[in-house]
Design an enzyme around this catalytic site. Sequence first.
Site, PDB file in Angstrom:
ATOM      1  N   LYS A   7      14.878  13.596  61.343  1.00  0.00           N
ATOM      2  CA  LYS A   7      13.886  14.284  62.187  1.00  0.00           C
ATOM      3  C   LYS A   7      12.958  15.203  61.419  1.00  0.00           C
ATOM      4  CE  LYS A   7      16.929  14.531  66.413  1.00  0.00           C
ATOM      5  NZ  LYS A   7      15.958  13.825  67.189  1.00  0.00           N
ATOM      6  N   ARG A  56      22.914   6.543  72.253  1.00  0.00           N
ATOM      7  CA  ARG A  56      23.242   5.161  73.161  1.00  0.00           C
ATOM      8  C   ARG A  56      24.371   4.501  72.330  1.00  0.00           C
ATOM      9  NH1 ARG A  56      17.011   3.776  72.544  1.00  0.00           N
ATOM     10  NH2 ARG A  56      17.185   6.100  72.487  1.00  0.00           N
TER      11      ARG A  56
END
Length: 436
Positions: free
Chosen positions: A209, A283
């Site tokens: 990130k 996920r």
Amino acid sequence: ALRVVVVGLGKQEDLKADTVRKAAGNVARRVRALGARKVATVVHGAGAGGLDPETAAQALAEGAVMGLYRFDRHKQPEQEPKRVEEITVVEADAGRLDAVRRGVERGRILAEAANFARDLANEPANVLTPTELAARAEAMAREAGLTCEVYDRPWMEQQGMGGLLGVARGSAQPPKFIVLHYRGDPESQEALALVGKGITFDTGGISIKPAQGMEEMKGDMSGAAAVIAAMQAIARLRPRINVTALAPATENMPGGNATKPGDVLRAMNGKTMEVINTDAEGRLILADALSYAVQHKLSPIVDVATLTGACIVALGTVATGAMTNNAEVLREIMAAGEAAGEKFWELPMFEEYRELIKSDVADIKNTGGRDAGAITAAWFLREFVDDTPWVHLDMAGTDNSKKEEGPWVKGATGIPVRTLVNFVLARAERRAGAPK
């Protein structure tokens, strides 16, 4: 009384429980700032406002307890901090006392659970590692009378949890799989599942990130915090229903052993997942938790996760995104959220969106790109619930507050703890009223 505070609740036709909740939070902070330690209050809205006394009392307790929340355990106070030590609820009508007591007690339990979730989510990641998250879940379970199981890497390998293990590979911190059981109906073998994403810090992994704002990724375990805290309230309120909470926990870190873009992982249910972006890691760990829930015949399943930035783009910080394969269960969640003053908005699960997560080398890939990112993430999760009724709550935009307003203070919100508890309580009440 040495000082009296007069509170305006707005127009009577607009008055609802959330009005009381917000007023109570604002007033509680105001009287604390004034130096008040002991406070007495009427039940806002239960007089001329026309609200049910129990509902109003619950909203009052929730607003006050949540509004007074502070996370200051890592600060050295320069002087004794101002604290409200006691709030006395005053009711002139003796016939209402039992209802007010019930409302205050339920509101306090729900607010304290939300504050427990806030404590977990606000902790820095060097303190709240997966091991520490599991330890706090165990401590809460002992106090509340829940069963808690914490599983380590060898067990995950036996279970074939390739998603959780794949995300954990880059971190020096060992992953944990936390299971909490509440048995409110021992005569039944059925149980519903609350599943929470527990990424205790998210760097993005190899797909790292940007540095700006990365410190907020200590809260990427807010979903796990929510389901663990909800179990605390459920245990204290004792509904006649069985509930299991699942929290896969790990860090997502870069490193020489970290999962790479292009790698293929195999989930617990056997499906293979191509990793396009290692920052779509939530996920992957939820895939194993959902597979576990299905294998153990838990139904319905509600998963909670700070899953996608795309949900923030779609809904901002006002509403939590909701996606489902079962409209009835989602209606129950929406009703539970309205009672809690927490907002949800349904996003569509049209079949065409599933095409975006098809992979050329595996069964599915872990991101469908920028378009409809929150929905394609939900479609990824749907691959692991089979036909089990399921609701996915993407709380990426609602897990943190930038301002103080009503029950909300800066930092973790504790959303959707009270919604999950309301959902469970309503289910238990319907089951109790159903014909045998």
